[in-house]
Design a protein around this motif. Sequence first.
Motif, short mmCIF file in Angstrom:
data_model
loop_
_atom_site.label_atom_id
_atom_site.label_comp_id
_atom_site.label_asym_id
_atom_site.label_seq_id
_atom_site.Cartn_x
_atom_site.Cartn_y
_atom_site.Cartn_z
N THR A 240 41.85 109.66 14.19
CA THR A 240 42.46 109.00 15.98
C THR A 240 43.65 109.68 16.23
OG1 THR A 240 41.34 106.73 15.06
CG2 THR A 240 42.93 106.92 16.95
N ILE A 241 43.02 110.45 16.41
CA ILE A 241 44.80 110.86 18.14
C ILE A 241 44.36 110.87 18.92
CG2 ILE A 241 44.13 113.17 16.66
CD1 ILE A 241 43.01 114.50 18.43
N ARG A 242 45.65 110.74 19.86
CA ARG A 242 46.42 111.48 20.85
C ARG A 242 46.80 112.48 21.64
NH1 ARG A 242 50.55 108.26 23.14
NH2 ARG A 242 49.72 108.23 24.90
N LEU A 243 46.62 112.65 22.92
CA LEU A 243 46.23 113.67 23.27
C LEU A 243 46.25 114.43 24.66
CD1 LEU A 243 45.31 116.71 21.63
CD2 LEU A 243 43.76 116.29 23.00
N SER A 244 48.11 114.84 25.04
CA SER A 244 48.10 114.98 25.99
C SER A 244 47.43 116.05 27.35
CB SER A 244 49.60 115.89 26.48
OG SER A 244 49.30 117.02 25.64
N ALA A 262 33.91 116.92 19.29
CA ALA A 262 34.30 115.84 18.98
C ALA A 262 35.29 115.21 20.02
CB ALA A 262 34.66 115.13 17.83
N VAL A 263 36.40 115.73 20.56
CA VAL A 263 37.45 115.07 21.27
C VAL A 263 36.92 114.82 22.82
CG1 VAL A 263 39.18 116.16 23.36
CG2 VAL A 263 39.75 115.96 20.23
N ASP A 264 35.52 116.01 23.13
CA ASP A 264 35.28 116.35 24.24
C ASP A 264 34.29 114.52 24.64
OD1 ASP A 264 36.32 118.25 25.81
OD2 ASP A 264 34.47 119.47 25.15
N SER A 265 33.51 114.56 23.30
CA SER A 265 32.72 112.95 22.84
C SER A 265 33.17 111.78 23.10
CB SER A 265 31.44 113.32 22.67
OG SER A 265 32.05 113.40 20.84
N THR A 266 34.37 111.55 22.67
CA THR A 266 34.75 110.70 22.39
C THR A 266 36.30 110.25 22.65
OG1 THR A 266 36.25 111.50 20.12
CG2 THR A 266 34.33 110.92 20.06
N ASP A 273 48.70 108.78 32.77
CA ASP A 273 49.68 110.08 32.51
C ASP A 273 48.35 110.98 32.04
OD1 ASP A 273 49.14 109.16 29.39
OD2 ASP A 273 51.50 109.17 28.90
N GLY A 274 47.20 111.02 31.75
CA GLY A 274 46.38 112.04 31.44
C GLY A 274 45.97 112.13 29.79
N TRP A 275 46.87 110.58 29.13
CA TRP A 275 46.89 111.27 27.79
C TRP A 275 45.24 110.67 27.26
CZ3 TRP A 275 50.46 112.54 23.44
CH2 TRP A 275 51.22 112.91 23.79
N VAL A 276 44.76 111.46 26.55
CA VAL A 276 43.58 110.37 25.90
C VAL A 276 43.50 110.30 24.20
CG1 VAL A 276 41.53 112.38 27.81
CG2 VAL A 276 42.48 112.82 25.65
N GLU A 277 42.58 108.76 23.76
CA GLU A 277 42.77 108.86 22.02
C GLU A 277 40.66 109.46 22.46
OE1 GLU A 277 42.31 105.10 20.29
OE2 GLU A 277 44.10 105.14 20.93
N ALA A 278 41.30 109.89 20.70
CA ALA A 278 39.93 110.30 20.25
C ALA A 278 39.53 110.42 19.13
CB ALA A 278 39.85 112.33 21.01
N ASP A 298 52.12 118.11 21.78
CA ASP A 298 50.78 117.51 22.44
C ASP A 298 49.89 116.57 21.34
OD1 ASP A 298 51.97 118.67 25.18
OD2 ASP A 298 51.67 120.77 24.46
N ILE A 299 50.66 116.41 20.05
CA ILE A 299 50.10 115.81 19.54
C ILE A 299 49.88 114.30 19.43
CG2 ILE A 299 49.46 116.74 17.59
CD1 ILE A 299 46.33 116.87 17.71
N GLU A 300 49.35 113.64 18.80
CA GLU A 300 50.22 112.22 18.08
C GLU A 300 48.65 111.67 17.09
OE1 GLU A 300 52.57 108.34 17.88
OE2 GLU A 300 51.57 109.21 19.83
N VAL A 301 48.92 112.03 15.79
CA VAL A 301 48.24 111.51 15.31
C VAL A 301 48.21 109.38 14.80
CG1 VAL A 301 47.24 111.46 12.15
CG2 VAL A 301 47.83 113.61 13.76
N LEU A 302 47.24 108.74 15.27
CA LEU A 302 47.56 107.36 15.23
C LEU A 302 46.81 107.07 13.24
CD1 LEU A 302 46.30 106.37 18.12
CD2 LEU A 302 48.64 106.91 17.70
N ALA A 303 45.52 107.38 13.23
CA ALA A 303 44.97 106.99 11.69
C ALA A 303 44.43 108.13 11.29
CB ALA A 303 44.59 106.07 12.41
#
Length: 594
Positions: A240-244, A262-266, A273-278, A298-303
């Motif tokens: 699970t990531i957060r992406l700018s 996968a990012v496009d679909s989830t 601020d435009g960030w997404v979680e995928a 531009d990315i943060e790993v959550l899990a």
Amino acid sequence: MSAGRLLSLMLLLQSRGRLSARAIAGELGVSVRTAYRDLVRLQAAGIPVYAEPGRGGGYQLLEGYRTRLTGMSEGEARALFFASLPGPAADLGLTAEVTAARLKLLAALPAGLREEAARTAAVFHLDAPAWYREPEPTPLLPLFVDALLTGRAVDVRYRRWRAPQEVGRRLCPYGLVLKSGVWYLVAAGGSRIATYRVAQVLEAVLSEERFDRPQGFDLGAYWTSYLEDFHARRWTGTATIRLSPRGRRRLPDNVPPEVVRAVDSTAVPVGDDGWVEAVIPTESTDHACGELLRLGIDIEVLAPAELRQAMTATVGALARAYGLQDQHGPRPPRTMEEETVKRIGIIGAGEIGRAIVTGLCDGGDKSPEVFLSPRGARTAAELSARYEGVQVCADNQEVVDRSELVIIAVRRQDRHGALAGLRVDDDKIVVNVMAGVANDELRRTLATDAPLVRAIPLPAIRERRSVTVTYPTHPVVDPLFECLGGVLPVADEAAFNVFSALTGTLTTHYSYLATLTSWAADQGIASDHADRYIRGLFQGVGRALSDETRSLHQLAADHETPNGNNERIRTTWFGPANSEALHKALDGLLADLT
């Protein structure tokens, strides 16, 4: 009815020989009734087609009959020259043959089509390898072509990714595949068909063994199945990531298409601020860490936690490598000269004492003066002769008196004789490396208010490659061990004792390796050969352990194939009973240390 289909039928019979009406229908994509009608029309046009009745019969051309290629369309003449592109032909050692065949085909074409074919060949060029990749040298490729065409087995020495990396195999080649500029050999070896990267074949020799390629083997179908299986095995987990917004734009240039999809679909927006979680698919933790780090801030790993920890460890290592930035600019690397005391005394010249002296004096920095006790006279004299700043004192009291920091490295059972009557002033610093001797006990023995620090230096400290556990933290002791490979301060003495108990497993590992060597010798392997192989095998393990971005559980998983040899030994030998026995042994040792 298509005249083109009749031409295709004629060429099919010319190239394949006798075929049944059902087989012809399948090849041309028509019904069996249509195939019969086309055969009759072909005969009516004067083409010598005849039927062979009975079992195994079918339709075929009169022996020796050949048609000319004058029926080619412009498009077919163009396409002909895509089949003779020079790069792959040169790899296969067929340059001369392809050139000759092309000249013959040109000669068979009418003048107009010959000119069209030549123009087409002049304006198209194939460069198979992808960008940023040099073509792989494949000097053994012609040998495999020979093996394929003559049906001979090949003895190879092959380099693979897992240990042992270099292996010997006898292979029966079934085909060659060129994918993105990389040649692969599909071959039977033992009881299964496998794929081998030709550039990783180190040696190959044609054997005298002959083999028959299975009649039902379809190279194209095998390769399609192999790719499907590869993609199914490739993705072993998710993250699970957060992406700018910028990171999302950069995705296609930095990660595989599956991750982009996968990012496009989830993707779910988080904040304004435009960030997404995928949620994205991942391979191993190590691979995912390297891939995602390309996206920087531009990315943060959550899990999962292990991937987040791997990212944190890698970023931390980079920060340490480049120096910590503060208002005065980058911090220069620590050196022994500026960070530690200038005079160090060591009471006890055993294995650990020797390792500490070697680490202090072989590090390339300006070494401190080192004062050794006369205990272990031979070792002390050897170290004094080797290093200019090392001196042997008359007794332990002289060691203390001449030093700012004193390391007590005697065996636990020898402490009373070595330390009795020793006077330690309160301005000294004492480092206690005796296993199982708490600081409170040592303070009573020395009758001093000097600061006492417990430490667990390991033999690898001689090469400045060992992390030393310390308690409590100290502004002089911690930098000393940081310069000797790293320091791990712990919060309390209970935690320190746990690490001390873990240290007690060291010789068990050596005994384990010795047992493996003995087993190999029992099987008839020369002892020196077995010893050399076991050392090489586990030196590789040591190098893998330096990769702190992967957990120990992940390292185990990365080196184990489902239902493979490693899994078999682990589950049959180191099962729950053995694991429980090890836990009990460590519990007992910890109880003795506290």
